[in-house]
Design an enzyme around this catalytic site. Structure first.
Site, PDB file in Angstrom:
ATOM      1  N   GLY A   1       2.682   8.102  -4.746  1.00 59.94           N
ATOM      2  CA  GLY A   1       1.560   8.511  -2.787  1.00 59.94           C
ATOM      3  C   GLY A   1       1.480   6.978  -2.272  1.00 59.94           C
ATOM      4  O   GLY A   1       1.184   6.313  -3.583  1.00 59.94           O
TER       5      GLY A   1
ATOM      6  N   GLN B   1      -2.893   1.743   3.577  1.00 61.89           N
ATOM      7  CA  GLN B   1      -1.823   0.428   2.401  1.00 61.89           C
ATOM      8  C   GLN B   1      -0.470   0.098   2.829  1.00 61.89           C
ATOM      9  O   GLN B   1       0.326  -0.995   2.792  1.00 61.89           O
ATOM     10  CB  GLN B   1      -1.163   1.920   1.415  1.00 61.89           C
ATOM     11  CG  GLN B   1      -2.564   2.287   0.410  1.00 61.89           C
ATOM     12  CD  GLN B   1      -2.341   2.498  -1.344  1.00 61.89           C
ATOM     13  OE1 GLN B   1      -1.678   3.725  -0.549  1.00 61.89           O
ATOM     14  NE2 GLN B   1      -1.839   1.862  -2.776  1.00 61.89           N
TER      15      GLN B   1
ATOM     16  N   CYS C   1      -2.973   1.484  -8.900  1.00 64.65           N
ATOM     17  CA  CYS C   1      -2.663   1.896  -7.197  1.00 64.65           C
ATOM     18  C   CYS C   1      -1.904   0.329  -6.761  1.00 64.65           C
ATOM     19  O   CYS C   1      -1.979  -0.611  -7.094  1.00 64.65           O
ATOM     20  CB  CYS C   1      -4.044   1.664  -6.485  1.00 64.65           C
ATOM     21  SG  CYS C   1      -4.489   2.155  -4.613  1.00 64.65           S
ATOM     22  N   LEU C   2      -0.228   0.828  -6.227  1.00 61.15           N
ATOM     23  CA  LEU C   2       0.258  -0.562  -5.290  1.00 61.15           C
ATOM     24  C   LEU C   2      -0.561  -0.738  -4.271  1.00 61.15           C
ATOM     25  O   LEU C   2      -0.480  -2.140  -4.370  1.00 61.15           O
ATOM     26  CB  LEU C   2       1.212   0.598  -4.677  1.00 61.15           C
ATOM     27  CG  LEU C   2       2.136   1.388  -5.014  1.00 61.15           C
ATOM     28  CD1 LEU C   2       3.116   2.389  -3.775  1.00 61.15           C
ATOM     29  CD2 LEU C   2       3.074   1.068  -5.939  1.00 61.15           C
TER      30      LEU C   2
ATOM     31  N   HIS D   1      -6.840  10.807  -5.052  1.00 57.04           N
ATOM     32  CA  HIS D   1      -6.722   9.003  -5.337  1.00 57.04           C
ATOM     33  C   HIS D   1      -6.190   8.683  -3.590  1.00 57.04           C
ATOM     34  O   HIS D   1      -6.891   7.735  -3.487  1.00 57.04           O
ATOM     35  CB  HIS D   1      -5.538   8.503  -5.909  1.00 57.04           C
ATOM     36  CG  HIS D   1      -5.377   7.053  -6.259  1.00 57.04           C
ATOM     37  ND1 HIS D   1      -5.192   6.796  -6.963  1.00 57.04           N
ATOM     38  CD2 HIS D   1      -5.324   6.562  -5.275  1.00 57.04           C
ATOM     39  CE1 HIS D   1      -4.621   5.259  -6.611  1.00 57.04           C
ATOM     40  NE2 HIS D   1      -4.691   5.318  -5.502  1.00 57.04           N
ATOM     41  N   GLU D   2      -5.208   9.637  -2.894  1.00 59.98           N
ATOM     42  CA  GLU D   2      -5.152   9.464  -1.986  1.00 59.98           C
ATOM     43  C   GLU D   2      -5.705   9.481  -0.291  1.00 59.98           C
ATOM     44  O   GLU D   2      -6.067   8.630   0.356  1.00 59.98           O
ATOM     45  CB  GLU D   2      -3.174   9.878  -1.126  1.00 59.98           C
ATOM     46  CG  GLU D   2      -2.400   9.779  -2.211  1.00 59.98           C
ATOM     47  CD  GLU D   2      -1.926   8.026  -2.732  1.00 59.98           C
ATOM     48  OE1 GLU D   2      -2.647   6.898  -1.486  1.00 59.98           O
ATOM     49  OE2 GLU D   2      -2.028   8.207  -3.367  1.00 59.98           O
TER      50      GLU D   2
ATOM     51  N   HIS E   1      -8.301   7.066  -0.411  1.00 58.40           N
ATOM     52  CA  HIS E   1      -8.353   5.160   0.944  1.00 58.40           C
ATOM     53  C   HIS E   1      -8.134   5.752   1.909  1.00 58.40           C
ATOM     54  O   HIS E   1      -8.720   4.732   2.642  1.00 58.40           O
ATOM     55  CB  HIS E   1      -6.371   5.330   0.604  1.00 58.40           C
ATOM     56  CG  HIS E   1      -6.295   4.268  -0.534  1.00 58.40           C
ATOM     57  ND1 HIS E   1      -6.297   3.557  -1.189  1.00 58.40           N
ATOM     58  CD2 HIS E   1      -5.054   4.850  -1.555  1.00 58.40           C
ATOM     59  CE1 HIS E   1      -5.793   3.116  -2.002  1.00 58.40           C
ATOM     60  NE2 HIS E   1      -4.893   3.918  -2.709  1.00 58.40           N
TER      61      HIS E   1
HETATM   62 NI    NI Z   1      -3.764   3.582  -4.296  1.00 59.50          NI
END
Ligand code: NI
Length: 184
Positions: free
Chosen positions: A45, A50, A98-99, A140-141, A144
């Site tokens: 995701g 991000q 998470c990236l 999760h997304e 953000h």
């Molecule tokens: Ni993330």
């Protein structure tokens, strides 16, 4: 085009993102770039903050899980202006990463069903219940877009234990294979 991924410490990750309209400039190219960026970094995701854009948009691809879960073959979804309407099912604990927080993996409790209202890449409206791992990624997304990251949802004790790693990220020290944009 592969875009750099903003890491923790970048203010955009802590901002509440803004809704967009179908007239948002070059939206389809942006979505394509987000998928490409996410795939390159082996993510499931990626939310617009991000990549430095404070807009309510995220993409999900679960294809990498398709060996174990054939229903996820070529599974890709775009969520624009999503709203979580209800959470349901039961609470499940699972490790997340998470990236934007390379090197950190922690167990997060989330409900395994989520009802979401959103628009897809064609700006078609949806209102649906999502379940299982997909529901976790959506939550999760979604976080953000509200300026939250998964470590906000772990216990104070766990957070204390990984404080060193978090502080390193906040100072712009990130070690990963993909292109990032740190605070340094
Ligand atoms: Ni993330």
């Amino acid at each position: 085009m592969i875009l750099p991924i903003y890491t923790l410490g970048q203010p955009v990750l802590r901002k509440e993102a803004e809704e967009i309209t179908a007239e948002y400039p070059e939206l389809s190219a942006l979505i394509e770039n987000m998928f490409e960026t996410m795939d390159k970094a082996d993510g499931v995701g990626l939310a617009a903050p991000q990549i430095g854009l404070s807009i309510r948009l995220f993409v999900i691809s679960l294809d990498c899980l398709s060996e174990e879960y054939p229903e996820y073959k070529d599974f890709r979804r775009v969520f624009i202006n999503p709203k979580i309407l209800e959470l349901g099912g039961e609470e499940v604990s699972m490790e997340e990463g998470c990236l934007s927080l390379p090197g950190i993996h922690e167990t997060v409790k989330r409900m395994n069903k989520v009802r979401v209202h959103y628009f897809d890449e064609q700006f078609q409206e949806h209102d649906e219940w999502i379940e299982g791992f997909f529901a976790r990624v959506v939550q999760h997304e979604y976080d953000h877009l509200d300026g939250k990251v998964f470590v906000d949802r772990i216990s104070a004790l766990r957070r204390q234990l990984i404080k060193g790693k978090i502080n390193a990220l906040l100072k712009g020290k990130a070690h990963c294979e993909y292109k990032v944009k740190t605070v340094r």
